[in-house]
Structures are given as C-alpha cells and as structure tokens.
Design a protein around this motif. Structure first.
Motif, PDB file in Angstrom:
ATOM      1  N   SER A  33      -9.269  -3.451   2.557  1.00 44.96           N
ATOM      2  CA  SER A  33      -8.249  -2.786   1.736  1.00 44.96           C
ATOM      3  C   SER A  33      -8.881  -1.886   0.675  1.00 44.96           C
ATOM      4  CB  SER A  33      -7.303  -3.809   1.095  1.00 44.96           C
ATOM      5  OG  SER A  33      -8.012  -4.735   0.324  1.00 44.96           O
ATOM      6  N   ASP A  36      -4.758  -7.847   3.773  1.00 40.49           N
ATOM      7  CA  ASP A  36      -4.002  -6.698   3.281  1.00 40.49           C
ATOM      8  C   ASP A  36      -4.390  -5.401   3.978  1.00 40.49           C
ATOM      9  OD1 ASP A  36      -2.504  -8.122   1.358  1.00 40.49           O
ATOM     10  OD2 ASP A  36      -4.246  -8.143   0.044  1.00 40.49           O
ATOM     11  N   GLY A  37      -5.533  -5.381   4.625  1.00 42.44           N
ATOM     12  CA  GLY A  37      -5.998  -4.183   5.314  1.00 42.44           C
ATOM     13  C   GLY A  37      -6.895  -4.549   6.474  1.00 42.44           C
TER      14      GLY A  37
END
Length: 154
Positions: free
Chosen positions: A41, A81-82
C-alpha cells in the motif's frame, strides 16, 4: 609559538582532518547500501523514490503463485490494503508458500516489483518485526479505529 608546538598542532590538525574524511566516506557508503522496507500500500501510494532499490514486505496472497519456465516465478504480496505483483528468477526458500510472510529485495520496473532476493518466514507464528510494524501502520491509516465504529454508551 615554538617549533615543537607548531608541529604538534599540525599533526593534530591532520589527524582530525583524516578522521573527518573517513567519517564522511563511511556515512556516504552506508547510505548507498541502505535498503528500506515498504508495504504494497505504501508503494501504491507513491512513497517509494523512482529507481530506488528497496524491500517489499507482506504476505504471499492465496492462489497468486505463477511458475514460469525454468526458475521464474511471479506472486502477489499483500498487506491487506494493497497488492503488488513480484517477479523473481532463482531458487525460492523452502518455506516460501501462499499465506506466509515474505520479504523481497529489488526494484520497481513499471507496475511490477522485480526481486533479486526473496526471504521467507521462519514458522507459522512468526512475522518479521519490520513487516509486522509496516503492515500495522499501513493498516491503521486505511481503517477506522474499532472504538470509533462502536456507538458510545453512557
């Protein structure tokens, strides 16, 4: 000033100058060899300098390992998250597998990370400290704290 005192002053000055030059060269060499750890992220947010050599840390995403010809492998590293695609050519560590923490050293080439070294985690209860801290910080930035989601009671 006497000649002896003058020679002593010159000698001390030369020693201090040599120590200063040695310290400067050491600091410069250490800066050139530093590799920083980023989460997917953070990379997607643009926090990595262009053409920088760094480490990516996170978990190998489930069902993301693609084996190519010879020793080529591609996989996705995630921090929750990423996601970032990583490509590596070489022999992977024995402990490398899906849903396990990993640290890869390399650089960005377009939208993919090309690794020169891949390190796998130690055992099922271990996440490298740097990866755990970076993932925790990145996750906190993207999520609302648990207390804020709960209604308050008086």
């Amino acid at each position: 000033m006497t000649p002896t005192r003058k020679r002593r002053l010159v000698a001390i000055s030369m020693i201090l100058f040599a120590v200063g030059v040695a310290t400067t060269l050491t600091v410069f060499a250490l800066q050139q060899n530093m590799t920083y750890l980023y989460t997917p992220s953070e990379i997607l947010a643009g926090k990595v300098p262009a053409d920088a050599r760094f480490r990516i840390g996170g978990m190998v995403k489930d069902k993301s390992i693609e084996r190519g010809q010879s020793l080529t492998v591609a996989f996705v590293v995630t921090d929750g998250d990423g996601d970032m695609r990583v490509e590596y050519e070489g022999i992977l560590p024995d402990l490398f597998r899906e849903k396990q923490s990993v640290i890869a050293t390399g650089s960005m080439q377009g939208d993919r990370f090309v690794a020169t070294e891949v390190l796998a985690k130690h055992d099922e209860n271990y996440i490298p400290r740097d990866v755990a801290e970076a993932m925790g910080k990145a996750h906190q930035k993207h999520n609302v704290p648990e207390d804020a989601a709960k209604p308050s009671t008086y």
